[in-house]
Design a protein around this motif. Structure first.
Motif, PDB file in Angstrom:
ATOM      1  N   LEU A 153      54.090  36.284  27.862  1.00 56.16           N
ATOM      2  CA  LEU A 153      54.190  37.226  28.973  1.00 56.16           C
ATOM      3  C   LEU A 153      53.118  38.315  28.887  1.00 56.16           C
ATOM      4  CD1 LEU A 153      58.072  37.545  29.198  1.00 56.16           C
ATOM      5  CD2 LEU A 153      56.558  36.355  30.804  1.00 56.16           C
ATOM      6  N   LEU A 154      52.766  38.727  27.670  1.00 52.87           N
ATOM      7  CA  LEU A 154      51.653  39.657  27.502  1.00 52.87           C
ATOM      8  C   LEU A 154      50.356  39.034  28.021  1.00 52.87           C
ATOM      9  CD1 LEU A 154      52.269  41.305  24.020  1.00 52.87           C
ATOM     10  CD2 LEU A 154      51.741  42.522  26.132  1.00 52.87           C
ATOM     11  N   GLU A 155      50.137  37.777  27.671  1.00 53.41           N
ATOM     12  CA  GLU A 155      48.923  37.095  28.134  1.00 53.41           C
ATOM     13  C   GLU A 155      48.941  36.964  29.655  1.00 53.41           C
ATOM     14  OE1 GLU A 155      45.202  35.629  27.553  1.00 53.41           O
ATOM     15  OE2 GLU A 155      46.525  36.353  25.975  1.00 53.41           O
ATOM     16  N   LEU A 156      50.096  36.649  30.222  1.00 53.55           N
ATOM     17  CA  LEU A 156      50.221  36.602  31.677  1.00 53.55           C
ATOM     18  C   LEU A 156      49.875  37.956  32.281  1.00 53.55           C
ATOM     19  CD1 LEU A 156      51.143  35.201  34.319  1.00 53.55           C
ATOM     20  CD2 LEU A 156      53.471  35.964  33.791  1.00 53.55           C
ATOM     21  N   GLY A 157      50.359  39.034  31.675  1.00 53.96           N
ATOM     22  CA  GLY A 157      50.060  40.374  32.176  1.00 53.96           C
ATOM     23  C   GLY A 157      48.578  40.687  32.167  1.00 53.96           C
ATOM     24  N   LEU A 158      47.858  40.208  31.154  1.00 57.98           N
ATOM     25  CA  LEU A 158      46.413  40.455  31.081  1.00 57.98           C
ATOM     26  C   LEU A 158      45.677  39.698  32.183  1.00 57.98           C
ATOM     27  CD1 LEU A 158      45.951  40.356  27.206  1.00 57.98           C
ATOM     28  CD2 LEU A 158      45.943  42.367  28.694  1.00 57.98           C
ATOM     29  N   HIS A 159      46.046  38.441  32.403  1.00 57.45           N
ATOM     30  CA  HIS A 159      45.398  37.677  33.478  1.00 57.45           C
ATOM     31  C   HIS A 159      45.799  38.226  34.843  1.00 57.45           C
ATOM     32  CE1 HIS A 159      43.285  34.404  31.362  1.00 57.45           C
ATOM     33  NE2 HIS A 159      44.142  34.684  30.397  1.00 57.45           N
ATOM     34  N   HIS A 160      47.015  38.708  34.964  1.00 57.42           N
ATOM     35  CA  HIS A 160      47.447  39.366  36.201  1.00 57.42           C
ATOM     36  C   HIS A 160      46.575  40.594  36.474  1.00 57.42           C
ATOM     37  CE1 HIS A 160      49.982  42.614  38.021  1.00 57.42           C
ATOM     38  NE2 HIS A 160      50.178  41.687  38.926  1.00 57.42           N
ATOM     39  N   GLU A 161      46.304  41.385  35.449  1.00 57.63           N
ATOM     40  CA  GLU A 161      45.467  42.569  35.656  1.00 57.63           C
ATOM     41  C   GLU A 161      44.046  42.177  36.025  1.00 57.63           C
ATOM     42  OE1 GLU A 161      44.587  47.011  33.995  1.00 57.63           O
ATOM     43  OE2 GLU A 161      46.373  45.878  33.424  1.00 57.63           O
ATOM     44  N   GLN A 162      43.524  41.097  35.434  1.00 56.48           N
ATOM     45  CA  GLN A 162      42.178  40.656  35.795  1.00 56.48           C
ATOM     46  C   GLN A 162      42.116  40.195  37.251  1.00 56.48           C
ATOM     47  OE1 GLN A 162      41.601  37.903  32.387  1.00 56.48           O
ATOM     48  NE2 GLN A 162      39.806  39.150  31.899  1.00 56.48           N
ATOM     49  N   GLN A 163      43.180  39.594  37.744  1.00 55.23           N
ATOM     50  CA  GLN A 163      43.215  39.283  39.175  1.00 55.23           C
ATOM     51  C   GLN A 163      43.082  40.557  40.010  1.00 55.23           C
ATOM     52  OE1 GLN A 163      47.010  37.113  39.282  1.00 55.23           O
ATOM     53  NE2 GLN A 163      45.909  35.284  39.931  1.00 55.23           N
ATOM     54  N   HIS A 164      43.784  41.590  39.593  1.00 59.44           N
ATOM     55  CA  HIS A 164      43.743  42.839  40.355  1.00 59.44           C
ATOM     56  C   HIS A 164      42.417  43.562  40.200  1.00 59.44           C
ATOM     57  CE1 HIS A 164      47.719  43.387  42.225  1.00 59.44           C
ATOM     58  NE2 HIS A 164      48.093  42.495  41.322  1.00 59.44           N
ATOM     59  N   GLN A 165      41.699  43.322  39.120  1.00 60.33           N
ATOM     60  CA  GLN A 165      40.376  43.934  38.986  1.00 60.33           C
ATOM     61  C   GLN A 165      39.438  43.440  40.077  1.00 60.33           C
ATOM     62  OE1 GLN A 165      39.445  42.967  34.916  1.00 60.33           O
ATOM     63  NE2 GLN A 165      40.761  44.590  34.092  1.00 60.33           N
ATOM     64  N   GLU A 166      39.495  42.153  40.383  1.00 61.96           N
ATOM     65  CA  GLU A 166      38.682  41.637  41.482  1.00 61.96           C
ATOM     66  C   GLU A 166      39.160  42.206  42.818  1.00 61.96           C
ATOM     67  OE1 GLU A 166      36.841  37.444  43.196  1.00 61.96           O
ATOM     68  OE2 GLU A 166      37.930  37.472  41.297  1.00 61.96           O
ATOM     69  N   LEU A 167      40.477  42.304  42.983  1.00 58.21           N
ATOM     70  CA  LEU A 167      41.009  42.875  44.221  1.00 58.21           C
ATOM     71  C   LEU A 167      40.621  44.345  44.375  1.00 58.21           C
ATOM     72  CD1 LEU A 167      44.561  41.266  44.204  1.00 58.21           C
ATOM     73  CD2 LEU A 167      42.706  40.740  45.795  1.00 58.21           C
ATOM     74  N   MET A 168      40.538  45.072  43.276  1.00 54.20           N
ATOM     75  CA  MET A 168      40.098  46.463  43.360  1.00 54.20           C
ATOM     76  C   MET A 168      38.728  46.551  44.024  1.00 54.20           C
ATOM     77  SD  MET A 168      41.370  47.822  39.617  1.00 54.20           S
ATOM     78  CE  MET A 168      40.418  49.361  39.676  1.00 54.20           C
ATOM     79  N   LEU A 169      37.842  45.639  43.684  1.00 60.19           N
ATOM     80  CA  LEU A 169      36.490  45.664  44.253  1.00 60.19           C
ATOM     81  C   LEU A 169      36.483  45.210  45.712  1.00 60.19           C
ATOM     82  CD1 LEU A 169      34.432  44.279  41.234  1.00 60.19           C
ATOM     83  CD2 LEU A 169      34.474  46.637  42.092  1.00 60.19           C
TER      84      LEU A 169
END
Length: 439
Positions: A153-169
């Protein structure tokens, strides 16, 4: 703010991370290093933005930067800490209502289209929230190798945040485009415009091909189970379609020819007045300028065209006497790709010009590539129990699969089995196309 020792709302099980391939849990020091790197990357992306920039929401589909920073934090709190960190206390139980995106398991939430109204909590309070949750996650990691499913679940959270990093841009780019000042996220000199290099066609014999995640490394649940598909022989272009090539479609009246368009696409183009890709603006001299995160630039014919809807990609492919690949053709070609699989370098803000020599470019290139596949479950896919079962499966209707990653996709978050998806009319992502044709 509610007092810091407030107890969280009743725990709702995150559910075991079982439907995706199993992930080998990193040693605590390696997991801690990766956690800090991903979390700090989000803050660096926000650094060029003012507090006012970080609160704006340009359309219902986009979210403010501040909300992204808070939501990714809430995800770790709700999915990892509440179920797996004994004694954890929420900083503010009200944040579940504000920063839950779409998880019904966590109850009522603030409306997506009203996220830009959240002037409170302040940006400083969101940063404090991130620090509070980060400390708790780091304590959980330091307590020893996180037991399964907490580690997954921690690893899922990290990939989830990376998805949002692209969305931030992509979200702030849309907001800046609607600002009459057309501000730049980060100024940079533009490469000299030139014509694109030649396209090569990469042949694939088809046949029975295995599709989906292999079980090595992380994958979302929608990337499996691995299964066989039967493909006919086909060819895939050596690079995505360029701005120069797409400009010919525009100049040839591609947006005025109903015979090139799907019925829904033609209706969308007429309704919204599409006459070119999003962010293209006539320069008054018969050409176009393009709004980018670096500011307004002259159109560079050698860059991959992006910010296309699925409808525009289909219309162009028909005009070019080709088609879009299915996601299975794309993945089978990627597995045997004669060039690099992934682009090199850090997160970018705009597609780079292609290789003028005509060499085969990375299959995971500078734009997401629309496919001709609807977003459906693979045979045998079973969503996880609990809240994380809502991550992907419930969106498997009315969406189209994109493959390959973009210039804005974080390194380490790209793989050939990755299935991105958006509605066919979406244009604000770095979405382009790579042509296919029957062999």
């Amino acid at each position: 703010m509610m007092k810091i020792d407030a107890i969280c709302s009743p725990n709702r099980p995150a559910g075991p991370a079982r439907s995706g391939p199993r992930v080998q849990i990193a040693r605590p020091e390696r997991l801690l290093e990766r956690f800090r790197a991903v979390r700090s990357a989000s803050l660096r992306l926000a650094e060029p933005l003012s507090a006012e920039d970080q609160g704006v929401q340009s359309m219902p589909e986009a979210s403010p930067t501040k909300w992204h920073l808070a939501h990714t934090t809430w995800f770790f709190e709700a999915i990892v800490l509440q179920p797996h960190a004994p004694g954890y206390r929420c900083l503010d139980p009200g944040f579940t209502h504000l920063f839950n995106s779409y998880y019904e398991a966590f109850g009522h939430r603030h409306a997506r289209e009203l996220r830009g109204m959240l002037t409170r909590p302040s940006l400083d309070e969101v940063h404090a929230y991130r620090r509070y949750v980060d400390e708790a996650v780091e304590s959980l990691i330091a307590s020893g190798p996180p037991a399964s499913p907490a580690g997954r679940l921690l690893e899922l959270g990290l990939h989830h945040e990376q998805q949002h990093q692209e969305l931030m841009l992509t979200d702030i780019k849309h907001a800046f485009y609607l600002n009459p000042l057309k501000p730049a996220y980060r100024l940079s000199d533009a490469p000299a415009p030139r014509q694109p290099g030649p396209v090569r066609w990469i042949a694939h014999d088809g046949g029975i091909q295995l599709i989906g995640a292999t079980g090595e490394g992380f994958a979302f649940d929608n990337e499996g189970p691995r299964h066989a598909v039967l493909l006919q022989p086909f060819e895939l272009a050596s690079r995505p379609v360029s701005c120069g090539e797409y400009l010919q479609f525009v100049q040839d009246g591609g947006y005025q020819r109903a015979d090139l368009w799907l019925s829904d696409g033609w209706a969308a183009a007429k309704l919204h007045g599409w006459a070119a890709p999003l962010y293209w603006e006539p320069d008054g001299l018969g050409g176009f300028n393009v709004f980018t995160l670096h500011g307004v630039r002259p159109l560079n014919p050698a860059e991959a065209v992006c910010h296309l809807s699925f409808y525009e990609a289909c219309a162009y492919a028909k005009w070019a006497d080709a088609r879009l690949p299915t996601e299975f053709e794309w993945e089978a070609a990627a597995a045997a790709w004669p060039g690099p699989r992934e682009r090199a370098g850090p997160v970018g803000l705009h597609p780079d010009p292609d290789d003028a020599s005509g060499r085969v470019e990375p299959i995971c290139a500078s734009v997401w590539q629309w496919t001709r596949s609807s977003y459906d479950p693979y045979p045998g896919m079973r969503p996880d129990a609990g809240a994380i079962g809502e991550y992907n499966a419930k969106f498997m209707v009315g969406q189209i699969v994109l493959r390959g990653g973009s210039c804005a996709t974080p390194p380490g978050h790209i793989r050939i089995t990755y299935r991105n998806y958006f509605a066919p009319g979406a244009r604000w992502q770095f979405s382009g196309l790579r042509l296919a044709r029957d062999a």
